[in-house]
Design a protein around this motif. Structure first.
Motif, PDB file in Angstrom:
ATOM      1  N   ILE A 301       0.807  -1.188   0.059  1.00  0.00           N
ATOM      2  CA  ILE A 301      -0.055   0.006   0.041  1.00  0.00           C
ATOM      3  C   ILE A 301       1.073   1.197  -0.046  1.00  0.00           C
ATOM      4  CG2 ILE A 301      -1.905  -1.412   1.456  1.00  0.00           C
ATOM      5  CD1 ILE A 301      -0.921   0.516   3.728  1.00  0.00           C
ATOM      6  N   SER A 302       0.379   2.125  -0.577  1.00  0.00           N
ATOM      7  CA  SER A 302       1.164   3.407  -0.570  1.00  0.00           C
ATOM      8  C   SER A 302       1.038   4.407   0.829  1.00  0.00           C
ATOM      9  CB  SER A 302       0.605   4.603  -1.787  1.00  0.00           C
ATOM     10  OG  SER A 302      -0.673   4.803  -1.707  1.00  0.00           O
ATOM     11  N   LEU A 303       1.910   5.211   0.839  1.00  0.00           N
ATOM     12  CA  LEU A 303       1.636   6.095   2.181  1.00  0.00           C
ATOM     13  C   LEU A 303       0.257   6.835   1.996  1.00  0.00           C
ATOM     14  CD1 LEU A 303       2.892   7.095   4.845  1.00  0.00           C
ATOM     15  CD2 LEU A 303       4.430   8.910   3.368  1.00  0.00           C
ATOM     16  N   GLU A 304       0.122   7.447   0.778  1.00  0.00           N
ATOM     17  CA  GLU A 304      -1.230   8.214   0.634  1.00  0.00           C
ATOM     18  C   GLU A 304      -2.400   7.207   1.113  1.00  0.00           C
ATOM     19  OE1 GLU A 304      -3.657  10.768  -2.766  1.00  0.00           O
ATOM     20  OE2 GLU A 304      -2.452   9.190  -3.375  1.00  0.00           O
ATOM     21  N   GLU A 305      -2.469   5.992   0.864  1.00  0.00           N
ATOM     22  CA  GLU A 305      -3.542   4.937   1.111  1.00  0.00           C
ATOM     23  C   GLU A 305      -3.396   4.718   2.579  1.00  0.00           C
ATOM     24  OE1 GLU A 305      -3.931   1.647  -2.549  1.00  0.00           O
ATOM     25  OE2 GLU A 305      -2.162   1.938  -1.161  1.00  0.00           O
TER      26      GLU A 305
END
Length: 318
Positions: A301-305
């Motif tokens: 998962i991305s940091l934004e998610e």
């Protein structure tokens, strides 16, 4: 214990954190802007401060720097209490909003800040600082003709000119174009390599993910989550599309991590302390076993998610 023995023991102690704060609280009228915030920034570490508008990020930064007095809590900067003016003598600061007099030149602005910092920085080093932020060719121009991006670059130079041990950057790329953002990223990594601590507040999550060692997420004035990127984002996985997989190849895949597969797609869960060579070594060994490797896809998962999940109070499975 003799005085000399005491000094030897003190010399053996590890350096104090660049930033240490505990229980910070701040109210503005009836609104609680910051509520029980605690974290630290180690020497040579880059820490990202994330959160939505109004989360309290800038208020925390101002309390750390002594620009706003906290209602409660303690702050140490470079081993000194924030109430001690000496604590800020080795701190460079780029505020979110600033303005320089339009009749000054970049050279004059740096000269002024060097005098204010009472730092012995020779003119040649000041010119190098302007070159570092891409303003070497505009050192003698009046600021009245500078774009917002150029003023932002000058603000970075001001934050760096006095050889700081801690640099606090509040939205450093807000007015910069993509090239300027890359320059700031490289600059932060250069500071880290020299042992300078960086506290970075930015809405550009991709930039934070690229340069930060740890992240603190604020929401409604409180710490909603914190940790290293590996801790916040969870274990990484890698998906491989393979053909010709036999028992030996499956054994090799399982040796790399927990294995799952569907059809010709194989998913390997990597350990949290993976040093970055597991996947290249795995692919090399699979090819050596006669496996045809059609695709290799990292999965995490991305940091934004993760940020959105924290702010929405959702659980995210890595």
């Amino acid at each position: 214990m003799t005085p000399s023995g005491s000094s030897v023991e003190l010399a053996d102690l590890p350096p104090s954190p660049a930033v240490w704060c505990s229980g910070l609280r701040k109210r503005y009228g009836r609104r609680t802007a910051v509520d029980d915030v605690s974290f630290s920034v180690a020497r040579g570490e880059v820490l990202g401060l994330l959160g939505p508008n109004g989360a309290g990020k800038t208020s925390v930064i101002k309390m750390l720097l002594g620009l706003v007095r906290p209602d409660a809590g303690e702050v140490l900067l470079l081993g000194r209490r924030a109430s001690d003016p000496r604590s800020r003598s080795a701190v460079g600061y780029l505020p979110e909003l600033f303005r320089y007099q339009p009749w000054l030149t970049p050279t004059e602005v740096l000269d002024l800040h060097v005098r204010l910092a009472r730092s012995d920085v020779p003119p040649a080093e000041r010119r190098e600082c302007l070159a570092l932020v891409g303003l070497a060719g505009r050192a003698g121009d009046r600021l009245g003709g500078f774009s917002k991006g150029m003023q932002q670059r000058l603000g970075l130079a001001v934050a760096l000119v006095a050889r700081p041990e801690l640099v606090v950057l509040d939205e450093p790329t807000s007015a910069l174009d993509p090239i300027g953002r890359v320059d700031v990223r490289d600059l932060v990594l250069s500071l880290k390599s020299r042992g300078v601590a960086v506290l970075l507040n930015s809405h550009l999550i991709g930039e934070v993910e690229r340069v930060c060692d740890r992240v603190v997420i604020l929401d409604e004035g409180r710490v909603a989550a914190s940790g290293t990127l590996a801790e916040l984002l969870g274990q990484r996985e890698v998906r491989l599309r393979l053909a010709g997989v036999d028992g030996r190849a499956e054994d090799r895949l399982r040796a790399a991590g927990s294995l799952a597969h569907s059809g010709d797609w194989f998913t390997v869960q990597l350990s949290a302390d993976d040093d970055g060579v597991t996947v290249p070594d795995l692919v090399r060994d699979l090819v050596g076993l006669g496996v045809r490797v059609h695709a290799v896809e990292p999965v995490r998962i991305s940091l934004e998610e993760r940020l959105l999940a924290v702010l929405r109070h959702e659980e995210v499975s890595p």
